[in-house]
Motif scaffolding. Sequence first.
Motif, PDB file in Angstrom:
ATOM      1  N   ARG A 105     -12.072 -20.301   6.107  1.00  0.00           N
ATOM      2  CA  ARG A 105     -10.974 -19.134   7.131  1.00  0.00           C
ATOM      3  C   ARG A 105     -11.986 -18.230   7.305  1.00  0.00           C
ATOM      4  O   ARG A 105     -11.740 -17.256   8.778  1.00  0.00           O
ATOM      5  CB  ARG A 105     -10.258 -18.156   5.991  1.00  0.00           C
ATOM      6  CG  ARG A 105      -8.513 -19.271   5.385  1.00  0.00           C
ATOM      7  CD  ARG A 105      -8.217 -19.091   4.759  1.00  0.00           C
ATOM      8  NE  ARG A 105      -9.047 -19.363   3.463  1.00  0.00           N
ATOM      9  CZ  ARG A 105      -8.449 -18.879   2.350  1.00  0.00           C
ATOM     10  NH1 ARG A 105      -6.576 -18.444   2.104  1.00  0.00           N
ATOM     11  NH2 ARG A 105      -8.708 -19.074   0.939  1.00  0.00           N
ATOM     12  N   LEU A 145      -4.651 -13.988   4.994  1.00  0.00           N
ATOM     13  CA  LEU A 145      -5.339 -14.694   4.673  1.00  0.00           C
ATOM     14  C   LEU A 145      -5.574 -14.975   3.324  1.00  0.00           C
ATOM     15  O   LEU A 145      -5.957 -16.566   2.719  1.00  0.00           O
ATOM     16  CB  LEU A 145      -6.439 -14.201   5.570  1.00  0.00           C
ATOM     17  CG  LEU A 145      -6.869 -15.008   7.405  1.00  0.00           C
ATOM     18  CD1 LEU A 145      -8.171 -14.665   7.673  1.00  0.00           C
ATOM     19  CD2 LEU A 145      -6.038 -15.861   7.934  1.00  0.00           C
ATOM     20  N   TYR A 151      -2.400 -20.691   1.041  1.00  0.00           N
ATOM     21  CA  TYR A 151      -3.998 -21.165   1.634  1.00  0.00           C
ATOM     22  C   TYR A 151      -3.585 -22.622   1.025  1.00  0.00           C
ATOM     23  O   TYR A 151      -2.576 -23.633   1.039  1.00  0.00           O
ATOM     24  CB  TYR A 151      -4.421 -21.303  -0.255  1.00  0.00           C
ATOM     25  CG  TYR A 151      -5.972 -22.311  -0.759  1.00  0.00           C
ATOM     26  CD1 TYR A 151      -5.756 -23.289  -0.362  1.00  0.00           C
ATOM     27  CD2 TYR A 151      -6.685 -20.805   0.769  1.00  0.00           C
ATOM     28  CE1 TYR A 151      -6.999 -23.844  -0.630  1.00  0.00           C
ATOM     29  CE2 TYR A 151      -8.182 -21.958   0.056  1.00  0.00           C
ATOM     30  CZ  TYR A 151      -8.618 -22.953  -0.480  1.00  0.00           C
ATOM     31  OH  TYR A 151      -9.639 -23.660  -0.497  1.00  0.00           O
ATOM     32  N   THR A 167      -7.152 -22.070  10.852  1.00  0.00           N
ATOM     33  CA  THR A 167      -7.786 -21.272  10.813  1.00  0.00           C
ATOM     34  C   THR A 167      -6.500 -20.336  11.000  1.00  0.00           C
ATOM     35  O   THR A 167      -5.228 -20.680  11.314  1.00  0.00           O
ATOM     36  CB  THR A 167      -7.921 -19.770  11.342  1.00  0.00           C
ATOM     37  OG1 THR A 167      -8.288 -19.919  12.644  1.00  0.00           O
ATOM     38  CG2 THR A 167      -9.961 -19.912  11.016  1.00  0.00           C
TER      39      THR A 167
END
Length: 168
Positions: A105, A145, A151, A167
Motif C-alpha cells: 500500500r 489503509l 487488508y 491500492t
Amino acid sequence: MINSRPHTIPAIVGIDRNNYRMGDPNAPRLEEIPDLPHRAHRSRPGPDGTRIMDTVPDETLHLAGLTDAVGHLSADRDVSKMTTMAASASHGPATTVDAVYADHRLLPALVDAETIDMRGISDHDAVLTRWHWATLAELLSDLSLWATPEYETPPAPSRQGEFSLRTA
C-alpha cells in the motif's frame, strides 16, 4: 488498536535474503554456482525432488503484503537487470540477493531504486530506494489503509518481474 479496531503497521525493510525474487531474470541456474555450499543454501528441493533456485522468502514476504521494490519498479523501468552481488568464482554470475521490501500500500510513493557499490566493505551492494515524501506521508496518515479487516493480499506477479497492484 486504533478506535478499537486492529491495524497493521506498514513497513519498509532492507534485507540480505541470500536467495531470489520470484521471476528474477538475474537468478542463476543451479549449475552456474560452482561452490557447493552456496549452491546448497541458494536452492531447495523442487516438487519432483530436483533442486531449484530458492524463492521461498520472497514468496512468504509477498503473502504477508510486502513487495520487492525493484520487482515493482521493473514493470515500468529497466531496473530488473540491477544486481547486488558481482559475479565470482564461488557464487557464479552477478545476481540480486539483497532487496528492499515495502508494504504494497506504500508503493504509490516509490520513485526509484539503484544499487550502491560497497566494494571494500561488503561483497554485496546496497539497495537504495527513493520515495516521494509527500505521497508517503499522505499514505501513512490515512488510517483507513491500515485497518486490518480491509487488508487484501496483493496479487501474484503476472509475468516476470511485473506486479499489478491495487491500492485502497
